[in-house]
Design a protein around this motif. Structure first.
Motif, PDB file in Angstrom:
ATOM      1  N   ILE A   8     -38.765  -1.341  37.389  1.00 34.51           N
ATOM      2  CA  ILE A   8     -38.340  -1.495  36.033  1.00 34.51           C
ATOM      3  C   ILE A   8     -36.974  -1.849  36.013  1.00 34.51           C
ATOM      4  O   ILE A   8     -36.781  -2.944  35.420  1.00 34.51           O
ATOM      5  N   SER A   9     -35.830  -1.579  36.794  1.00 33.65           N
ATOM      6  CA  SER A   9     -34.598  -1.944  36.913  1.00 33.65           C
ATOM      7  C   SER A   9     -34.361  -3.230  37.316  1.00 33.65           C
ATOM      8  O   SER A   9     -33.834  -4.101  36.675  1.00 33.65           O
ATOM      9  N   SER A  10     -35.222  -3.623  38.293  1.00 24.65           N
ATOM     10  CA  SER A  10     -35.393  -4.915  38.756  1.00 24.65           C
ATOM     11  C   SER A  10     -36.020  -6.098  37.975  1.00 24.65           C
ATOM     12  O   SER A  10     -35.454  -7.056  37.699  1.00 24.65           O
ATOM     13  N   GLY A  11     -36.982  -5.484  37.255  1.00 28.63           N
ATOM     14  CA  GLY A  11     -37.610  -6.559  36.479  1.00 28.63           C
ATOM     15  C   GLY A  11     -36.714  -6.977  35.257  1.00 28.63           C
ATOM     16  O   GLY A  11     -37.006  -7.994  34.692  1.00 28.63           O
ATOM     17  N   ILE A  12     -35.818  -5.740  34.583  1.00 25.39           N
ATOM     18  CA  ILE A  12     -34.894  -6.239  33.518  1.00 25.39           C
ATOM     19  C   ILE A  12     -34.053  -7.448  33.943  1.00 25.39           C
ATOM     20  O   ILE A  12     -33.693  -8.361  33.210  1.00 25.39           O
ATOM     21  N   GLY A  13     -33.475  -7.173  35.397  1.00 28.76           N
ATOM     22  CA  GLY A  13     -32.708  -8.402  35.850  1.00 28.76           C
ATOM     23  C   GLY A  13     -33.393  -9.642  35.863  1.00 28.76           C
ATOM     24  O   GLY A  13     -32.906 -10.495  35.438  1.00 28.76           O
ATOM     25  N   VAL A  14     -34.621  -9.637  36.173  1.00 29.09           N
ATOM     26  CA  VAL A  14     -35.250 -10.912  36.316  1.00 29.09           C
ATOM     27  C   VAL A  14     -35.752 -11.595  35.008  1.00 29.09           C
ATOM     28  O   VAL A  14     -35.667 -12.687  34.806  1.00 29.09           O
ATOM     29  N   PHE A  15     -36.016 -10.539  34.039  1.00 26.73           N
ATOM     30  CA  PHE A  15     -36.356 -10.709  32.611  1.00 26.73           C
ATOM     31  C   PHE A  15     -35.060 -11.576  32.097  1.00 26.73           C
ATOM     32  O   PHE A  15     -35.343 -12.709  31.408  1.00 26.73           O
ATOM     33  N   PHE A  16     -33.874 -11.105  32.221  1.00 24.26           N
ATOM     34  CA  PHE A  16     -32.663 -11.926  31.533  1.00 24.26           C
ATOM     35  C   PHE A  16     -32.349 -13.056  32.481  1.00 24.26           C
ATOM     36  O   PHE A  16     -31.792 -14.123  31.558  1.00 24.26           O
ATOM     37  N   ALA A  17     -32.747 -13.111  33.590  1.00 27.87           N
ATOM     38  CA  ALA A  17     -32.261 -14.438  34.553  1.00 27.87           C
ATOM     39  C   ALA A  17     -33.277 -15.413  33.997  1.00 27.87           C
ATOM     40  O   ALA A  17     -32.768 -16.810  33.743  1.00 27.87           O
ATOM     41  N   ILE A  18     -34.650 -15.206  33.595  1.00 24.74           N
ATOM     42  CA  ILE A  18     -35.272 -16.227  33.000  1.00 24.74           C
ATOM     43  C   ILE A  18     -34.892 -16.586  31.592  1.00 24.74           C
ATOM     44  O   ILE A  18     -34.845 -17.608  31.270  1.00 24.74           O
ATOM     45  N   LYS A  19     -34.880 -15.463  30.863  1.00 29.04           N
ATOM     46  CA  LYS A  19     -34.141 -15.651  29.314  1.00 29.04           C
ATOM     47  C   LYS A  19     -33.157 -16.344  29.117  1.00 29.04           C
ATOM     48  O   LYS A  19     -33.089 -17.287  28.185  1.00 29.04           O
TER      49      LYS A  19
ATOM     50  N   THR B 177     -27.262  -4.465  43.026  1.00 30.08           N
ATOM     51  CA  THR B 177     -26.717  -6.058  43.416  1.00 30.08           C
ATOM     52  C   THR B 177     -28.025  -7.269  42.892  1.00 30.08           C
ATOM     53  O   THR B 177     -27.431  -8.060  42.301  1.00 30.08           O
ATOM     54  N   PHE B 178     -29.090  -6.807  43.150  1.00 30.22           N
ATOM     55  CA  PHE B 178     -30.081  -7.827  42.652  1.00 30.22           C
ATOM     56  C   PHE B 178     -30.260  -8.064  41.384  1.00 30.22           C
ATOM     57  O   PHE B 178     -29.931  -9.142  40.893  1.00 30.22           O
ATOM     58  N   TYR B 179     -30.111  -6.978  40.535  1.00 30.61           N
ATOM     59  CA  TYR B 179     -30.462  -7.346  39.075  1.00 30.61           C
ATOM     60  C   TYR B 179     -29.286  -7.686  38.363  1.00 30.61           C
ATOM     61  O   TYR B 179     -28.872  -8.180  37.393  1.00 30.61           O
ATOM     62  N   CYS B 180     -27.995  -7.065  39.003  1.00 25.72           N
ATOM     63  CA  CYS B 180     -26.414  -7.459  38.389  1.00 25.72           C
ATOM     64  C   CYS B 180     -26.579  -8.913  38.422  1.00 25.72           C
ATOM     65  O   CYS B 180     -25.944  -9.681  37.773  1.00 25.72           O
ATOM     66  N   THR B 181     -27.002  -9.444  39.852  1.00 25.49           N
ATOM     67  CA  THR B 181     -26.696 -10.957  40.366  1.00 25.49           C
ATOM     68  C   THR B 181     -27.567 -11.796  39.264  1.00 25.49           C
ATOM     69  O   THR B 181     -26.960 -12.844  38.969  1.00 25.49           O
ATOM     70  N   LEU B 182     -28.566 -11.260  39.072  1.00 23.09           N
ATOM     71  CA  LEU B 182     -29.681 -12.137  38.358  1.00 23.09           C
ATOM     72  C   LEU B 182     -29.333 -12.187  36.897  1.00 23.09           C
ATOM     73  O   LEU B 182     -29.183 -13.319  36.404  1.00 23.09           O
ATOM     74  N   GLY B 183     -29.261 -11.132  36.147  1.00 28.22           N
ATOM     75  CA  GLY B 183     -29.197 -10.924  34.728  1.00 28.22           C
ATOM     76  C   GLY B 183     -27.889 -10.779  34.227  1.00 28.22           C
ATOM     77  O   GLY B 183     -27.897 -10.879  32.857  1.00 28.22           O
ATOM     78  N   GLY B 184     -26.700 -10.591  35.099  1.00 24.72           N
ATOM     79  CA  GLY B 184     -25.302 -10.429  34.303  1.00 24.72           C
ATOM     80  C   GLY B 184     -25.258  -9.065  33.436  1.00 24.72           C
ATOM     81  O   GLY B 184     -25.983  -8.161  33.755  1.00 24.72           O
ATOM     82  N   LEU B 185     -24.393  -9.357  32.471  1.00 20.14           N
ATOM     83  CA  LEU B 185     -24.036  -8.067  31.822  1.00 20.14           C
ATOM     84  C   LEU B 185     -25.371  -7.451  30.849  1.00 20.14           C
ATOM     85  O   LEU B 185     -25.398  -6.395  30.863  1.00 20.14           O
ATOM     86  N   LYS B 186     -25.941  -8.465  30.388  1.00 23.90           N
ATOM     87  CA  LYS B 186     -27.061  -8.235  29.473  1.00 23.90           C
ATOM     88  C   LYS B 186     -27.917  -7.225  30.257  1.00 23.90           C
ATOM     89  O   LYS B 186     -28.454  -6.334  29.896  1.00 23.90           O
ATOM     90  N   ALA B 187     -28.253  -7.728  31.523  1.00 26.63           N
ATOM     91  CA  ALA B 187     -29.057  -6.916  32.431  1.00 26.63           C
ATOM     92  C   ALA B 187     -28.483  -5.726  32.733  1.00 26.63           C
ATOM     93  O   ALA B 187     -29.245  -4.635  32.774  1.00 26.63           O
ATOM     94  N   VAL B 188     -27.314  -5.682  32.914  1.00 22.16           N
ATOM     95  CA  VAL B 188     -26.722  -4.085  33.288  1.00 22.16           C
ATOM     96  C   VAL B 188     -26.768  -3.347  31.966  1.00 22.16           C
ATOM     97  O   VAL B 188     -26.919  -2.134  32.301  1.00 22.16           O
ATOM     98  N   VAL B 189     -26.414  -3.925  30.843  1.00 22.57           N
ATOM     99  CA  VAL B 189     -26.431  -2.893  29.725  1.00 22.57           C
ATOM    100  C   VAL B 189     -27.856  -2.464  29.410  1.00 22.57           C
ATOM    101  O   VAL B 189     -27.988  -1.350  29.226  1.00 22.57           O
ATOM    102  N   TRP B 190     -28.769  -3.505  29.329  1.00 25.14           N
ATOM    103  CA  TRP B 190     -30.175  -2.739  28.913  1.00 25.14           C
ATOM    104  C   TRP B 190     -31.097  -2.036  29.999  1.00 25.14           C
ATOM    105  O   TRP B 190     -31.606  -1.047  29.840  1.00 25.14           O
ATOM    106  N   THR B 191     -30.478  -2.364  31.423  1.00 26.86           N
ATOM    107  CA  THR B 191     -30.842  -1.434  32.440  1.00 26.86           C
ATOM    108  C   THR B 191     -30.260  -0.011  32.344  1.00 26.86           C
ATOM    109  O   THR B 191     -31.000   0.799  32.352  1.00 26.86           O
ATOM    110  N   ASP B 192     -29.264   0.093  31.919  1.00 26.06           N
ATOM    111  CA  ASP B 192     -28.250   1.158  31.575  1.00 26.06           C
ATOM    112  C   ASP B 192     -28.960   2.092  30.722  1.00 26.06           C
ATOM    113  O   ASP B 192     -28.950   3.356  30.713  1.00 26.06           O
ATOM    114  N   ALA B 193     -29.301   1.452  29.505  1.00 31.21           N
ATOM    115  CA  ALA B 193     -29.987   2.177  28.308  1.00 31.21           C
ATOM    116  C   ALA B 193     -31.256   2.817  28.701  1.00 31.21           C
ATOM    117  O   ALA B 193     -31.571   3.921  28.582  1.00 31.21           O
ATOM    118  N   PHE B 194     -32.280   1.934  29.631  1.00 32.81           N
ATOM    119  CA  PHE B 194     -33.307   2.616  30.048  1.00 32.81           C
ATOM    120  C   PHE B 194     -33.126   3.529  31.153  1.00 32.81           C
ATOM    121  O   PHE B 194     -33.801   4.962  31.138  1.00 32.81           O
TER     122      PHE B 194
END
Length: 632
Positions: A26-37, A176-193
Motif C-alpha cells: 500500500i505504501s508503494s502504491g501511494i507513491g505510484v498513484f501520485f507519480a501517475i497523478k 526511497t521508492f515511494y518518496c522518489t516517485l511521488g514526492g511530498l504528497k506521497a510522503v504525506v498521504w503515506t504517513d497518514a495511512f
C-alpha cells in the motif's frame, strides 16, 4: 553455566506475512498513484513541497507519524517497563513545543516565502551561516534516520528470524521508492495511512495484553506495587536521568529542536495553503502526539505486569531491552495468526514515515541550498530529475547509517541524544536570528560552533563514560518464576564501568541526555550574544521586520515606549515596506500603504492586507501559488 529456557514463542505464520506485506504494498502504491497523478505537473516545487496547497488534515497526520517512529513503538514501552511511567510527562513538553513552534517560528518561516528552512539564515545573516546550518542538519538527519531504520529491523529479526540487514535494506528500498516517485504528497498521504496502522497496532496490543493480565484494575494495582506509577519526581539534580524537570524542561528543548526549526517539520507546514492551515495542522498534530504517547506508556505498564515475575531481559531470553515489546507481542498473540504481523507493521509504519520524511527533507535542503544555488538556471524538468536523484542518494546513505546505529544502545536515548547534540545548537542559532535583532553573522557562527562543541563534548563523554546506575534509577525486575535448564538460580551480573574514570565522568558526563539540547542551545545563544556585542551588534534598522518576531510585545504591552526600545531599532511599526524586502518576504513584491496602528508581525492592518499572500477574508497568510486542484 546454566542456560535459560525461554517460553515457546512462535514465529510468523502465513497471515502475519500477508498483513506485513500489505503495509509495504500500500505504501508503494501511494507513491505510484501520485507519480501517475502528478506527471503533468512534474515541477521541482510540486515534488518537494506539494505545490504549497496542502490542507491541515493530512499534514497533521503526517507530522504525528513522522516523529512517532519505531523508536516510540519499541523504545518507549521498554523505557516504562524498566524505569516507570514518568515518560508521560512528555505531554507537557509536547504542548510547549507546539505552542512555541506555531506562534514563534512558523510565522517567520511561512511569511518569508522560503522552501528550505536554512534560506532564512541567509536572509537574516549571510551565505556562510546558511551553508553551516544545512550541513549540520544533513549530518543530524542521516544519523537519526539510521537509528530509526535499525529499530524495527531488530524487532523483525527477533520475532521472525529474518536476516537483520536484509530487513534494513528492504525498509530503505521501499521508502526511497515511494518518496522518489511521488514526492511530498506521497510522503504525506503515506504517513497518514501509516499512522492509522500504528494506532490500530498499539490498541490491539493494549486490549489483548489487558485481557490476559486481569483487566485494567489489576494492571494498575500491579504497576503501582512495582513502583511504575511514581510519575512526579521533583528532584532538581540535572544528573538524574528522568525527573519532572529533565523531561519537562530538557524534553521541551529537545523536541523544540526537532519541531521548531527542523526542515522536515517546517517543510510540511509551509506546504499548507495558508498560515492558519499550517498552525491548525500543528495543533491537531499535538492531539496525535498525546494519543501515541499514552498508548506507548500504557503498553509498557501492561508489559511490566505480564513479565513481573520473569523478566525476559534479565533472564537472558532476549539480548536487548528494545526487544521486549516484540517478544511480548509474540507471547500474547501466539494463538492469533495475523496479529503479530499487525504489530510489526505498526513498528515499520513509524519507520517508513520517518525515513521517507527525512529523505524528502534532505533532498529539499540539498537542492535549494546547494544545487539550485550553484546552478540557478536549471530547467524545471532537470530540477525535478535532480530532486529525485537526491532522494535516491539520501535513501542509500540513511539505510547504510543503520549499521552504526547498532552500536548506540537503547533506541530512545540514542535518537534523542542525536537530536540534542545537533538540534540544540540549531535551535539556538534560529532563536538568535528570530528573537535577537542585535546579533550579527559573526555572533551567529561563533554561537553555533560553541553550541556544537559543548553539546558534542558532553554527549561523547557520556558515551565513553556511562553514568552510574544510581543516577538512572532502574526499577526492580524479578526472575523468580523463570524456568531454568537445571533448576538453578539466575545469576545477575552487575554492570561494569571503566576502571579509570576522570573527575568529569560523575559530573559533566553524567548529565541527563535530555539536557544535551538545552546545553547546546543556551551555549549558542550566550556565545552568540557576547560575540555580537564584542564585534559590534547589528543595527536594527538594517534588519527586515518580517525576519524578526517581536516577542517583547508580550512583556511590554502596556508601554509603546518600552516596546519600541526592545525592538532594538527594527521598524516593526513602519508605515512603509523597504523596497529591497520584496523578494525576501513573499517573492512577488509588496505594495506600500500606511497607518499608525502596529501589529505584532511588524505591519499595520492596512499594509498587511495588501501584502502578497495575505488573504483578507481568511485573515491569514496564504501561498501565492494558485493551484486549481484541491487536495483534501
Amino acid at each position: 553455566m546454566s542456560k535459560f529456557i525461554a517460553p515457546d514463542i512462535k514465529n510468523f505464520v502465513a497471515w502475519d506475512y500477508v498483513v506485513f506485506a500489505a503495509l509495504f504494498l500500500i505504501s508503494s502504491g501511494i507513491g505510484v498513484f501520485f507519480a501517475i497523478k502528478e506527471r503533468k505537473n512534474a515541477t521541482s516545487k510540486q515534488f518537494l513541497v506539494g505545490g504549497k496547497q496542502m490542507t491541515c488534515g493530512p499534514v497533521a497526520l503526517s507530522l504525528t507519524a513522522s516523529f512517532m517512529s519505531a523508536v516510540t513503538v519499541l523504545g518507549t514501552p521498554a523505557e516504562v517497563y524498566r524505569y516507570g511511567a514518568p515518560f508521560i510527562i512528555f505531554f507537557i513538553s509536547y504542548t510547549f513545543v507546539i505552542i512555541f513552534t506555531s506562534e514563534l517560528f512558523l510565522p517567520v518561516f511561512y511569511r518569508s516565502g522560503i522552501t528550505s528552512t536554512y534560506e532564512y539564515l541567509e536572509l537574516r545573516f549571510n551565505k556562510s551561516v546558511r551553508f553551516a546550518g544545512t550541513l549540520i542538519y544533513i549530518v543530524q538527519t542521516i544519523l537519526y534516520t539510521g537509528v530509526v531504520v535499525y529499530a524495527p529491523a531488530l524487532a523483525l529479526n527477533q520475532v521472525t528470524g529474518f536476516n537483520l540487514w536484509g530487513s534494513v535494506f528492504a525498509t530503505g528500498i521501499v521508502c526511497t521508492f515511494y518518496c522518489t516517485l511521488g514526492g511530498l504528497k506521497a510522503v504525506v498521504w503515506t504517513d497518514a495511512f501509516q499512522l492509522v496502522v500504528m494506532v490500530v497496532g498499539f490498541l490491539t496490543v493494549l486490549i489483548q495484553g489487558t485481557i490476559q493480565n486481569g483487566g485494567p484494575n489489576n494492571i494498575w494495582e500491579n504497576a503501582s506495587n512495582g513502583s511504575r506509577l511514581a510519575v512526579f519526581d521533583f528532584d532538581v539534580d540535572p544528573l538524574r536521568r528522568h525527573t519532572f524537570w529533565t523531561i519537562a524542561v530538557g524534553g521541551t528543548f529537545t523536541w523544540l529542536g526537532i519541531y521548531g526549526v527542523n526542515q522536515s517539520t517546517i517543510q510540511r507546514c509551509i506546504s499548507c495553503k495558508s498560515e492558519k492551515q499550517a498552525k491548525l495542522a500543528l495543533y491537531l498534530n499535538l492531539v496525535g502526539l498525546w494519543v501515541i504517547l499514552v498508548c506507548a506508556v500504557f503498553s509498557g505498564l501492561v508489559m511490566y505486569v505480564h513479565f513481573k515475575n520473569c523478566d525476559p531481559w534479565t533472564a537472558g531470553f532476549i539480548s536487548a531491552p528494545d526487544q521486549l515489546m516484540p517478544y511480548f507481542v509474540m507471547d500474547i498473540f501466539s494463538t492469533m495468526p495475523g496479529l503479530p504481523g499487525l504489530f510489526v507493521a505498526c513498528a515499520f509504519s513509524g519507520t517508513l514515515s520517518t525515513v521517507a520524511a527525512s529523505i524528502n527533507a534532505l533532498a529539499t535542503v540539498t537542492f535549494e541550498d546547494f544545487v539550485k544555488y550553484r546552478f540557478p538556471n536549471l530547467s524545471e524538468k532537470m530540477s525535478t530529475w535532480v530532486s529525485k536523484g537526491l532522494c535516491i542518494v539520501f535513501g542509500v546513505l540513511c539505510t547504510s547509517m543503520a549499521v552504526a546505529a547498532s552500536l548506540l544502545g537503547g533506541v530512545v536515548q540514542a535518537s534523542l541524544s542525536i537530536h540534542g547534540m545537533c538540534g540544540g545548537p540549531m535551535l539556538g542559532l534560529f532563536t538568535l536570528g528570530i528573537v535577537f535583532p542585535c546579533v550579527n553573522w559573526k555572533g551567529a557562527v561563533g554561537g553555533l560552533l560553541t553550541g556544537i562543541t559543548v553539546a558534542f563534548w558532553v554527549a561523547i563523554g557520556a558515551f565513553v563514560y556511562p553514568a552510574q546506575p544510581s543516577k538512572a534509577h532502574p526499577l526492580h525486575l524479578s526472575t523468580a518464576n523463570c524456568t531454568l535448564a537445571n533448576n538453578t538460580e539466575i545469576t545477575t551480573l552487575a554492570p561494569t564501568l571503566p576502571p579509570i574514570r576522570p573527575q568529569l565522568a560523575d559530573t559533566w558526563y553524567s548529565l541527563s541526555y535530555l539536557y544535551y539540547s538545552a546545553v547546546g542551545c543556551l551555549g549558542c545563544i550566550i556565545a552568540g550574544l557576547l560575540i555580537s556585542f564584542l564585534t559590534g551588534p547589528d543595527q536594527g534598522k538594517a534588519v527586515k521586520p518580517v525576519l524578526i518576531r517581536p516577542v517583547c510585545n508580550l512583556f511590554c504591552f502596556w508601554s509603546k515606549k518600552y516596546k519600541t526600545l526592545c525592538w532594538c531599532g527594527v521598524q516593526h511599526d513602519s508605515t512603509t515596506i523597504p523596497e529591497d524586502s520584496e523578494n525576501n518576504m513573499c517573492k512577488d513584491g509588496a505594495k506600500k500603504a500606511g497607518t499608525d496602528e502596529p501589529l505584532q508581525n511588524g505591519f499595520n492592518k492596512e499594509t498587511q492586507s495588501h501584502l502578497p499572500g495575505y488573504n483578507h477574508h481568511e485573515k491569514s497568510y496564504t501561498n501565492t501559488n494558485i493551484v486549481t486542484e484541491s487536495y483534501f
